[in-house]
Design an enzyme around this catalytic site. Structure first.
Site, PDB file in Angstrom:
ATOM      1  N   GLU A 285       7.038 -10.532   4.002  1.00 19.50           N
ATOM      2  CA  GLU A 285       7.955  -9.814   5.068  1.00 19.50           C
ATOM      3  C   GLU A 285       8.285 -10.463   6.386  1.00 19.50           C
ATOM      4  O   GLU A 285       9.389  -9.792   6.988  1.00 19.50           O
ATOM      5  CB  GLU A 285       6.900  -8.446   4.944  1.00 19.50           C
ATOM      6  CG  GLU A 285       7.617  -8.083   6.531  1.00 19.50           C
ATOM      7  CD  GLU A 285       6.566  -6.157   6.391  1.00 19.50           C
ATOM      8  OE1 GLU A 285       7.184  -4.926   6.866  1.00 19.50           O
ATOM      9  OE2 GLU A 285       5.281  -6.536   6.394  1.00 19.50           O
TER      10      GLU A 285
ATOM     11  N   GLN B 278       6.995   1.104   0.854  1.00 18.13           N
ATOM     12  CA  GLN B 278       5.599   0.386   0.903  1.00 18.13           C
ATOM     13  C   GLN B 278       4.522   1.708   1.905  1.00 18.13           C
ATOM     14  O   GLN B 278       4.919   2.277   2.910  1.00 18.13           O
ATOM     15  CB  GLN B 278       5.469  -0.892   2.100  1.00 18.13           C
ATOM     16  CG  GLN B 278       5.859  -0.412   3.409  1.00 18.13           C
ATOM     17  CD  GLN B 278       5.860  -1.571   4.063  1.00 18.13           C
ATOM     18  OE1 GLN B 278       5.186  -2.135   3.969  1.00 18.13           O
ATOM     19  NE2 GLN B 278       6.634  -1.687   4.783  1.00 18.13           N
ATOM     20  N   GLY B 279       3.361   1.419   1.553  1.00 15.54           N
ATOM     21  CA  GLY B 279       2.109   2.581   1.506  1.00 15.54           C
ATOM     22  C   GLY B 279       1.121   1.228   3.046  1.00 15.54           C
ATOM     23  O   GLY B 279      -0.070   1.541   2.077  1.00 15.54           O
TER      24      GLY B 279
ATOM     25  N   SER C  71       0.708   1.346   6.884  1.00 14.71           N
ATOM     26  CA  SER C  71       0.389   2.126   7.967  1.00 14.71           C
ATOM     27  C   SER C  71      -0.061   3.632   7.524  1.00 14.71           C
ATOM     28  O   SER C  71      -0.035   3.704   6.882  1.00 14.71           O
ATOM     29  CB  SER C  71       1.421   2.314   9.063  1.00 14.71           C
ATOM     30  OG  SER C  71       1.713   1.008   9.066  1.00 14.71           O
TER      31      SER C  71
END
Lengths: 293, 391, 293, 391
Positions: free
Chosen positions: D254, D131-132, D134
């Protein structure tokens, strides 16, 4: 798997909730405290209703059949199980009904309403009318009392349910207060410290309540783990009410510390119930023994 | 470093202890052994007798100059006095709000006439002072208070309401902040006034505290006239309009040592240990969690004592503490709650219904609220001790 | 009564502080961790100095006499007492000196430097040069080890002092970070939740440190309560460092969780020292026994 | 209320258990018994083999439709699977960020071509998704991110930097938010892009986590060209500019169940109890404080299970939870820390230096930080569950 309530159970809860909202406001709870002294002082000071209104709550509950909720229909009760009892007792906790409801609903009525001949000398309905009589005639309080184990567990469960109701009430009162109360030009509920206190309170409630409902189910189905489950429920509910009470008092500030404001009616009830029928440490110990810890 | 007491200090300790042994039991016995709380009307009067006894023997205000009834005792001696007082089970000091909150401001800001008149009468209990800080809409946010004092010929006209004045219903005088400049906002335009409570237009209404005692009062000012000569030296402490800074010197002592000396908590911790030791062996064996809490509470009381000794050394050597006093308030107030919670868990349900621990618990819960809530104190620590941005 | 330090003690502390600020920056601490692997990974990754710089710290401390600080001057030491040792060890904790300083200063040097003939076969100075040798030759770690009680207490005290220093360092790092780091357009140190986390950390430090200093005095004067006082110091210092570490990591957020940032060097040292020479529970138990609880 | 499992569900449980018994030990043995962490380069490859084994037996994504390799399992069955998986000591799921974070958004927002291409390859481990979210200056404040995607002929030009991408150094694809409208501020003008990591101009640099593993990566975008047809169905998930709402549906899963099912904590609690039981009797007798913490930790894991059953009942019956998912995240993340802290206290200093509890402890400490810090979650509870003013 279905972890929720039947229509019947929810309808009963609604009925009790409506009744108590009308018949058992804080003034009635205060009426069970000693009268103020000559200077108008003492813990019972503040808006209070008459002794008749206080007594009426008990009679209304009796009339509705709530006190015999666990007694089989064949013996004049409503024939509900412990799951319904937990829901109803949570409501009695929410308004802090100032009568021995747990002792009657969970202990005396089922024992006295039991068809076994040696126990049914007294009709449960007769006893249920007066909690005081009951309270003195049976020495059932606290671990090691004389009640048999199921009666003890039922009482611990009922007390846990009341503690959940009391926690909800203290949280509701506090949320309303911190939205209303202004300091430094803003509602104190907008301060992060206050938010986090109350989020902590809500967190404990969120996870203690299902444990109480599960314990009710375990008792209702005579699950072999019922005693363990009741102890888990009472331990979590006691700790929950204790924490919620602390947060509630702290977020109220000075006003929560006065007898004329309502908070103390619920706070002191919670303090008493926390320790009755076994405190958190006693029940945690029992859970530990069941787990082999 | 030298953590021993001098011969002189040990002698002082022996004096205190001897006097308390000779007098405390006697005073209690004179009132049937079980003295009611000083926060009730009846108990207050009995406690005043005790205050008079302390005053006559010059134990009421040991750290004050002799001319006002004190002994010029050092800070060390004051700590020793407190330790012995609470160890012996000395009763609550019903005059403490005057002695610990008003007096420091008098020493710093009063003129001679005010000092001469007020201090001795306060120490003896002849005048009983309560504080008038909080108002219904000004608790933690003290700067927002609205009670007014309007300048009129020969005095002040007072209007407004104070609340939470501890033991106010039994007191003869009030010290507090009033807005004397209606144009000024927040901290400005406030004056620190000394007010006899028997003036026409002042109504005091006691009300109940969580523990059932009439420990609080509301004070209503309804166009009450406060003459300039109501007290020798005048009714304004410090300059007119400078009330905030006078009051702040007082609230800072409130937060610090004087209100809650370590001796109190050491005595409570010792009683907690005795309660634990009195449990049957079998029960102690089962409650290992509680045993650790008892020990932890004792350590925290002891740590408070040690931090105090370090702070007082600094004060004596000219390194006064600043915002660290907020840390002290956080510590003792949270320690007091945990001492009492632990004791109630040790003693079981019966203790909850009655008795000194239950009452003490209810009182301890006010600690994190009054004298600046602990939320405000944590802000102070973060901003003034650690230097975090105010916002 | 005077609860503060002598000029000599403070001067020694200043000298050690200045030395370590210069000679023992985080890169030196990192040099004591295993080398990164072929991909440049592992807990020792990040800016690291040479093995020579790491060794130099030890030699500087030896040269300054710090390692023999508790050895009488007649036997080649500095002749200071435990109060000075606590001050100095706090400084070694602040920079997390990656050498067995406590083992040497508190245990080996005083034992080996003792004039009693059967113990002084080896000169303390010889041993103090290499912590590794020492560590293996004496099995002194943890309660129940073979050291005599005074040596054990001295080591527990020295560890407590290091934990105070580590706590101060973690707090300082965190304060600097939350003032610098911006989220939602403001420094995160302006959020009340962050303020209260760090106020809690500062609170524990404020009350743990005097307990360590008092324990040092009790040991130095052979006070009959010395063992109890040491245990109180180690219990409070261990719990303090644990709490400060938690708050520091939480207030840092993700960056504190990486090995290239310095926080973990202090955090992991604190975790180890918390448990060495008796953890908080062990020492609390010993205090309890001394109190008859 | 009925807290029993149906025959069908019990049969499902038996299937899971049987398969795990037959396969888990075998896989471990094939790698020498002591498999390295999936957050290391070496361990990741070994764990991918395990994922393939799960996928081949259709245990990788039990709740997905059969066409993507799942079993159309109910939420109840998914909970049973998780419980059995962690009870048996199943290894970490190195594909979980794709499966639990990206897949729910694909089911909700993707077109058929995207779904068909991405889901099965993700479930089998053929493509590995990280996942991108932050960026160095956008952690808790996700809306402040600045990585840009500029529209060019036939695709997007990417510039900027992502960080904290878990296991990013071992992955083949990244999903994340990029600013596609440079004029729009905060939540607006963001798009959710699907990005192969092998494009020219993309650099992935792994870096170390507290526990020493290369568990994180930074991803640098230096004028990288992302063609529209890099993936069948296109590289934008949902509408251009609607990235925030697509992403929020993901972060909400999440926080909730899917990332940390109760089965994990029940298994950890059971191991904690075994650790306690393994202590010598004499030591257990001395550590009564610790015994209560062990019991408490078990109760909290059990309470999480119960709250989940209640919530899932609500979901099944059409009463979906809202901001309450923040309560769930608070509970499991703080429970995980206390389970591990208690275990380390039970096991003593030796456990701290090495072993699964020490590693687990370090990992547990990230729980209150990632997926929205617990400070942010408490704000959410206060504002959206309790209704306190935002400010």
């Amino acid at each position: 798997m279905r972890f929720s309530f039947t229509e019947d159970q929810l309808a009963l809860r609604e009925a009790v909730r409506d009744l108590l909202a009308k018949e058992c406001p804080p003034e009635v709870v205060r009426a069970a405290w000693p009268e103020p002294d000559a200077d108008g002082q003492g813990p019972g000071a503040g808006a209070r209703s008459t002794p008749e209104q206080l007594a009426a709550v008990w009679h209304h509950l009796a009339e509705m059949g709530v006190l015999g909720l666990l007694v089989p229909e064949a013996h004049g009760g409503l024939g509900f199980d412990e799951v319904a009892a937990a829901l109803v007792l949570e409501e009695t906790g929410y308004v802090a009904v100032p009568h021995p409801v747990v002792e009657t609903v969970c202990v005396a009525a089922p024992v006295l309403g039991d068809p076994a001949p040696d126990r049914s000398k007294v009709g449960w309905g007769e006893v249920a009318i007066s909690g005081t009589v009951l309270d003195k005639s049976l020495d059932l309080r606290g671990p090691g009392g004389k009640a048999d184990e199921v009666a003890f567990d039922r009482a611990a469960l009922g007390t846990a349910a009341q503690l959940i109701g009391l926690s909800r009430r203290m949280l509701d009162l506090t949320v309303a207060y911190v939205i209303e109360r202004k300091q430094f030009g803003v509602a104190i509920g907008s301060f992060q410290a206050v938010k986090h206190h109350l989020a902590d309170a809500r967190l404990q409630l969120e996870f203690a309540a299902p444990a109480v409902h599960r314990a009710a189910w375990s008792l209702a189905t005579s699950d072999p783990n019922a005693a363990r489950d009741v102890s888990m429920a009472k331990a979590l509910a006691s700790d929950c009410a204790h924490l919620v009470g602390r947060k509630a008092l702290q977020c109220h500030g000075g006003i929560g510390y006065t007898v004329e404001y309502d908070l103390h009616l619920f706070l002191k009830r919670a303090w008493a119930l926390e320790k009755l029928w076994g405190d958190a440490a006693w029940h945690r110990d029992r859970v530990g023994r069941a787990l082999g810890v | 470093m030298d953590l021993t007491w001098s011969e002189h200090e040990e002698a002082f300790r022996a004096d205190v202890r001897g006097w308390l042994e000779a007098n405390l039991a006697e005073w209690k016995a004179a009132h049937g052994g079980d003295v009611p709380s000083g926060d009730t009307r009846e108990g207050f009067a009995i406690h005043l007798e005790w205050e008079r006894r302390l005053f006559d023997a010059r134990w009421a205000v040991v750290s004050w100059p002799e001319q006002y009834g004190g002994r010029d005792a050092s800070l060390w001696e004051w700590l020793i006095f407190e330790e012995e007082y609470y160890r012996a089970g000395g009763p609550q000091r019903v005059t403490q709000n005057g002695i610990f909150l008003l007096a420091p401001s008098l020493f710093e800001f009063a003129n001679d006439a005010q000092r001469d008149h007020v201090l001795t009468r306060m120490a003896s209990g002849e005048d009983r002072w309560c504080q008038g800080w909080s108002e219904p809409n000004a608790g933690s946010d003290l700067a927002s208070l609205t009670s007014k004092a309007t300048r009129v010929d020969g005095g002040w006209r007072l209007n407004g309401q104070k609340t939470w004045t501890t033991r106010g219903a039994f007191c003869s005088h009030l010290f507090g902040l009033f807005r004397t400049d209606p144009e000024a906002e927040r901290h400005r335009g406030l004056s620190y006034l000394l007010v006899p409570l028997d003036l026409e237009g002042i109504t005091v209404r006691g009300f109940g505290r969580l523990d059932g005692d009439e420990g609080f009062a509301e004070v209503f000012f309804d166009d009450a006239f406060l003459p300039d000569d109501a007290l020798p030296g005048g009714v304004v402490l410090g300059e007119v309009g400078a009330g905030w800074s006078v009051a702040m010197s007082t609230t800072s002592s409130e937060r610090g040592l004087t209100l809650r000396s370590p001796g109190r908590f050491l005595a409570t911790a010792r009683r907690l240990i005795e309660g634990w030791q009195a449990l049957p062996e079998s029960e102690r064996a089962e409650r290992g969690d509680l045993r650790h809490r008892v020990i932890q509470a004792w350590m925290e009381a002891e740590a408070y004592q040690l931090q105090t000794l370090q702070t007082v050394t600094g004060t004596v050597e000219g390194r006064p503490a600043g915002a660290e006093s907020s840390l002290v308030k956080l510590w003792w107030s949270e320690l007091d709650v945990s001492l009492h919670e632990t004791a109630l868990d040790v003693l079981g349900p019966a203790a909850l219904l009655d008795g000194p621990w239950a009452k003490g618990y209810e009182f301890s819960l006010s600690g994190p609220i009054y004298a600046g809530t602990n939320e405000v104190q944590r802000n102070v620590v973060a901003e003034r001790v650690l230097g975090l941005p105010r916002k």
